[in-house]
Design a protein around this motif. Sequence first.
Motif, PDB file in Angstrom:
ATOM      1  N   ARG A 167       0.832  -1.209   0.000  1.00 21.16           N
ATOM      2  CA  ARG A 167       0.000   0.000   0.000  1.00 21.16           C
ATOM      3  C   ARG A 167       0.862   1.252   0.000  1.00 21.16           C
ATOM      4  O   ARG A 167       0.654   2.174  -0.785  1.00 21.16           O
ATOM      5  CB  ARG A 167      -0.924   0.008   1.234  1.00 21.16           C
ATOM      6  N   ARG A 168       1.852   1.280   0.872  1.00 22.05           N
ATOM      7  CA  ARG A 168       2.717   2.467   0.963  1.00 22.05           C
ATOM      8  C   ARG A 168       3.546   2.643  -0.308  1.00 22.05           C
ATOM      9  O   ARG A 168       3.725   3.759  -0.785  1.00 22.05           O
ATOM     10  CB  ARG A 168       3.609   2.376   2.197  1.00 22.05           C
ATOM     11  N   ALA A 169       4.033   1.548  -0.877  1.00 26.34           N
ATOM     12  CA  ALA A 169       4.852   1.633  -2.085  1.00 26.34           C
ATOM     13  C   ALA A 169       4.045   2.138  -3.276  1.00 26.34           C
ATOM     14  O   ALA A 169       4.570   2.851  -4.137  1.00 26.34           O
ATOM     15  CB  ALA A 169       5.462   0.273  -2.404  1.00 26.34           C
ATOM     16  N   LEU A 170       2.765   1.779  -3.325  1.00 24.97           N
ATOM     17  CA  LEU A 170       1.922   2.172  -4.456  1.00 24.97           C
ATOM     18  C   LEU A 170       1.123   3.445  -4.193  1.00 24.97           C
ATOM     19  O   LEU A 170       0.408   3.914  -5.079  1.00 24.97           O
ATOM     20  CB  LEU A 170       0.962   1.025  -4.807  1.00 24.97           C
ATOM     21  N   SER A 171       1.234   3.991  -2.990  1.00 28.51           N
ATOM     22  CA  SER A 171       0.479   5.189  -2.591  1.00 28.51           C
ATOM     23  C   SER A 171      -1.021   5.000  -2.793  1.00 28.51           C
ATOM     24  O   SER A 171      -1.709   5.864  -3.332  1.00 28.51           O
ATOM     25  CB  SER A 171       0.964   6.425  -3.350  1.00 28.51           C
ATOM     26  N   LEU A 172      -1.518   3.857  -2.342  1.00 27.23           N
ATOM     27  CA  LEU A 172      -2.943   3.562  -2.425  1.00 27.23           C
ATOM     28  C   LEU A 172      -3.542   3.554  -1.023  1.00 27.23           C
ATOM     29  O   LEU A 172      -2.818   3.439  -0.031  1.00 27.23           O
ATOM     30  CB  LEU A 172      -3.174   2.179  -3.051  1.00 27.23           C
ATOM     31  N   SER A 173      -4.847   3.629  -0.957  1.00 26.92           N
ATOM     32  CA  SER A 173      -5.533   3.445   0.321  1.00 26.92           C
ATOM     33  C   SER A 173      -5.466   1.962   0.686  1.00 26.92           C
ATOM     34  O   SER A 173      -5.198   1.107  -0.173  1.00 26.92           O
ATOM     35  CB  SER A 173      -6.993   3.879   0.214  1.00 26.92           C
ATOM     36  N   HIS A 174      -5.728   1.657   1.947  1.00 23.63           N
ATOM     37  CA  HIS A 174      -5.731   0.253   2.359  1.00 23.63           C
ATOM     38  C   HIS A 174      -6.788  -0.531   1.581  1.00 23.63           C
ATOM     39  O   HIS A 174      -6.508  -1.606   1.051  1.00 23.63           O
ATOM     40  CB  HIS A 174      -5.980   0.129   3.869  1.00 23.63           C
TER      41      HIS A 174
END
Length: 167
Positions: free
Chosen positions: A54-61
């Motif tokens: 999630r953090r690597a792709l800058s997405l919401s959970h």
Amino acid sequence: MADSKIENVIGALALAFADTLQRDAQAKAPEPGPAASAITLIGHVPGLSIERLRRALSLSHSGTVRLVDRLVAEGLAARFSAPDDHRAVALRLTPLGETTCSAILAARQTGLASALAVLSSEELQEFGKLAAKLLRGLVSTEDHAYRVCRLCNYTACLDCPVEAELA
């Protein structure tokens, strides 16, 4: 004083490279968007957590969980209990996912090689040294490193400048 023309040219070059990377990687991914990056990250780090992805792709959970659900449904990835915390979910590629990961990385490599073909061997070596120096100066956290290297071919980058900077 900074040279704005050089900065502008480098900015345009960065976008041209990014566009080439995205186009070529996504052509081999099961869907547009972050799937290609997710597949290559999971391939590089078997056991990757949904939170790290999630953090690597800058997405919401929830967006990451939906992406993982689709990758699992397509037979590209599998969930399993994390070895250090059986309550946590870890991810790994299936054999089909590994094949897809290889295709994504090969397409990425072909596009970049084509773009860099205008350089002589000596120019390419010098450009590589400068690019590594720039990467070392840009990446300061592990999360940022995962983001920057989300489409990297890790087997081709044995002496990774990003990892060296973080170590």
